[in-house]
Design an enzyme around this catalytic site. Structure first.
Site, PDB file in Angstrom:
ATOM      1  N   CYS A  96       9.341   8.314  -7.176  1.00 62.23           N
ATOM      2  CA  CYS A  96       9.296   7.471  -5.980  1.00 62.23           C
ATOM      3  C   CYS A  96      10.701   6.968  -5.704  1.00 62.23           C
ATOM      4  O   CYS A  96      11.439   6.591  -6.626  1.00 62.23           O
ATOM      5  CB  CYS A  96       8.344   6.295  -6.204  1.00 62.23           C
ATOM      6  N   HIS A 208       4.602   2.654   0.805  1.00 61.12           N
ATOM      7  CA  HIS A 208       5.412   3.735   1.373  1.00 61.12           C
ATOM      8  C   HIS A 208       5.523   3.574   2.888  1.00 61.12           C
ATOM      9  O   HIS A 208       4.618   3.063   3.536  1.00 61.12           O
ATOM     10  CB  HIS A 208       4.805   5.098   1.032  1.00 61.12           C
ATOM     11  N   HIS A 240      10.460   5.900   2.388  1.00 59.19           N
ATOM     12  CA  HIS A 240      10.066   5.503   1.034  1.00 59.19           C
ATOM     13  C   HIS A 240       8.794   6.260   0.671  1.00 59.19           C
ATOM     14  O   HIS A 240       7.746   6.053   1.276  1.00 59.19           O
ATOM     15  CB  HIS A 240       9.811   3.992   0.990  1.00 59.19           C
ATOM     16  N   GLY A 377      13.607  -3.809   2.379  1.00 61.68           N
ATOM     17  CA  GLY A 377      13.034  -5.149   2.383  1.00 61.68           C
ATOM     18  C   GLY A 377      11.522  -5.025   2.468  1.00 61.68           C
ATOM     19  O   GLY A 377      10.914  -4.177   1.814  1.00 61.68           O
ATOM     20  N   HIS A 401      15.183  -2.638  -6.532  1.00 65.90           N
ATOM     21  CA  HIS A 401      14.706  -1.509  -5.721  1.00 65.90           C
ATOM     22  C   HIS A 401      14.035  -1.994  -4.444  1.00 65.90           C
ATOM     23  O   HIS A 401      13.558  -1.176  -3.658  1.00 65.90           O
ATOM     24  CB  HIS A 401      13.755  -0.632  -6.528  1.00 65.90           C
ATOM     25  N   ALA A 403      12.226  -5.836  -2.366  1.00 64.59           N
ATOM     26  CA  ALA A 403      11.968  -7.272  -2.386  1.00 64.59           C
ATOM     27  C   ALA A 403      11.141  -7.675  -3.608  1.00 64.59           C
ATOM     28  O   ALA A 403      11.315  -8.765  -4.150  1.00 64.59           O
ATOM     29  CB  ALA A 403      11.253  -7.686  -1.097  1.00 64.59           C
ATOM     30  N   GLY A 404      10.232  -6.825  -4.046  1.00 62.05           N
ATOM     31  CA  GLY A 404       9.372  -7.168  -5.178  1.00 62.05           C
ATOM     32  C   GLY A 404       8.195  -8.007  -4.721  1.00 62.05           C
ATOM     33  O   GLY A 404       8.357  -8.953  -3.944  1.00 62.05           O
ATOM     34  N   LYS A 480       3.385   3.346   8.822  1.00 63.33           N
ATOM     35  CA  LYS A 480       2.700   3.008   7.580  1.00 63.33           C
ATOM     36  C   LYS A 480       1.407   3.787   7.464  1.00 63.33           C
ATOM     37  O   LYS A 480       0.771   4.133   8.455  1.00 63.33           O
ATOM     38  CB  LYS A 480       2.365   1.510   7.551  1.00 63.33           C
TER      39      LYS A 480
END
Length: 482
Positions: A96, A208, A240, A377, A401, A403-404, A480
């Site tokens: 990923c 993603h 992503h 972000g 990698h 924002a988390g 998305k």
């Protein structure tokens, strides 16, 4: 690796601390505020990871959050000569990562929200987003993708190959082909091959995305940005995604022998989901070879998504639109690197490699500047293009990698309102971040409110001296999967 911190300024050291756990030392890169918010579970998981024999180093980036077996935001390192591989410290979505393509367009050409909506419809046509969607690439041989990476694609899917001076598809990537023993592919069931072939060039769901963004250069690094071909207001596309069904199948079938070895040898930790085996053992080596096939799949999947986005842009804006590869990199993988002259086996799970200028592992086009580090972000918030600094050596050149997550998916669905989500996207205004989904309710677990403040994450990375911001990328439209 502590030599850097003996020389670090007080300001940089304020974003770094070590935590002495029963099983070993954990290095944490985070501001005081972010560190204070970390739950005890992340330290429990770190301790379990450090119970794996011969661990040489382990750290967390500021976007760290709880995962399965290992936290997302982990860098874990072993000497190659006595190393271990852990599928749990790689993650289920092997390979990923991120990809950015830059255009020759200015954001003013997308000022009309109706144009952005038209572009989203075109992108959704070429980049399937449903979980079980079929891609448009039935003429591509999956075995060529798995064994040759980008070099296994038919030439028509690498359009810049016909203009050698402009070619970026093979050179502007972290790795265009991972070498491995292809005989391990015989272990994979036919159903996995069929499903993975169908999914080539598809987005997938969860976090993603394919996002159209506008660039704002950071004045402190304008020279680097311009060397990369960036300009203020430039339209770019950030992608992503990962290895889709193939990576999932590798985790299902490639880890069984590791679990069997752990049971037979009596190895383990308090977390039964934390898998590991020593390099050189047949179970570990088989997994590593299969992992590399998934890394090949992942980089090709993102490339084909970008190919689809290119077609969408040309449908909407004409054939003069260019989409040149800026960079492609991973944030879920393990491989061998050389640090201080020693061979090390480095795992990154939700961590991005960010090399400074003149580091020998930089791709040739980025040797003088350092390569772009691509940091997303969340929907409605900015993403970042960064470049590594020499101080990153202290953390094996790993940075965040993204924002988390701040909230789990279930908690986000319960606590975040549609009105809050819509407001963060500017719904109904000329500045609206256009989303392809008809209902925001279907993706509310991906709302900005579900994530940490990315600006705080970036501030910690910069403050610790690991990397610098080259450009801020503001979202214009986001594709998305539900």
């Amino acid at each position: 690796m502590n030599t850097y911190w003996k020389q670090a300024s007080e300001e940089e050291a304020a974003y770094y601390r070590t935590v002495d756990l029963p099983a070993g030392k954990l290095h944490v890169y985070a501001s005081d505020a972010l560190y204070a918010e970390l739950p005890n579970k992340v330290f429990e998981m770190a301790n379990n990871n450090l119970l794996i024999p011969h661990a040489a180093y382990m750290s967390y980036t500021p976007d760290v959050h709880v995962g399965v077996g290992t936290c997302i935001g982990t860098t874990a390192v072993w000497k190659a000569s006595e190393g271990y591989v852990s599928p749990s410290i790689i993650g289920n979505d092997i390979g990923c990562g991120m990809r950015v393509h830059v255009t020759n367009m200015h954001r003013n050409e997308l000022k009309d929200v109706k144009v952005r909506r038209k572009l989203m419809r075109a992108m959704e046509k070429y980049v399937p987003v449903d979980t079980h969607a079929r891609g448009h690439f039935s003429d591509i041989r999956l075995e060529h993708v798995l064994t040759k990476g980008l070099h296994g694609l038919p030439k028509k899917y690498v359009p810049d190959i016909y203009t050698p001076k402009k070619t970026t598809s093979f050179s502007h990537v972290e790795c265009s082909k991972f070498h491995f023993d292809a005989s391990v592919l015989d272990l994979m069931p036919e159903a996995a091959w069929h499903r993975a072939h169908r999914q080539l060039g598809t987005l997938g769901s969860g976090n993603h995305f394919a996002e159209v963004q506008a660039v704002e250069l950071d004045e402190r690094n304008r020279e680097v940005a311009e060397a990369w071909g960036l300009f203020d207001g430039q339209v770019i596309v950030m992608l992503h995604s990962g290895s889709r069904a193939w990576g999932g199948a590798v985790n299902q079938h490639g880890t069984k022998a590791i679990a069997d070895w752990m049971r037979a040898s009596g190895k383990g930790t308090p977390d039964p989901r934390l898998l590991f085996a020593p390099l050189g053992h047949a179970a570990a080596d088989t997994y590593v070879h299969l992992m590399y096939s998934a890394l090949n799949y992942a980089v090709v999947n993102r490339h084909l998504m970008a190919y689809g986005v290119r077609e969408a842009f040309r449908d909407v804006f004409g054939t003069q639109v260019e989409l040149r590869t800026l960079y492609d990199l991973m944030h879920n993988y393990a491989w061998e690197e050389r640090h201080d002259g020693e061979r090390m086996f480095v795992h990154r799970k939700g961590a991005t490699r960010s090399l400074p200028a003149h580091h020998p592992d930089n791709p040739k086009p980025y040797m003088e500047t350092g390569h772009p580090a691509l940091i997303p972000g969340s929907m409605g918030s900015a993403s970042y293009l960064m470049v590594g600094r020499e101080g990153g050596a202290a953390n094996y050149y790993s940075i965040c990698h993204g924002a988390g997550r701040a909230r789990s998916r279930s908690a986000s669905k319960q606590l975040v309102s549609i009105d809050e989500f819509a407001a963060s996207l500017g719904i109904g205004t000329e500045e609206e971040v256009v989303v392809n989904q008809k209902s925001l309710d279907s993706i509310i677990d991906e709302s900005p409110q579900a994530y940490k403040d990315v600006e705080q994450i970036i501030d910690s990375v910069v403050g610790a001296g690991l990397a610098d911001v080259v450009a801020v990328c503001k979202p214009l439209a986001t594709l998305k999967g539900a």
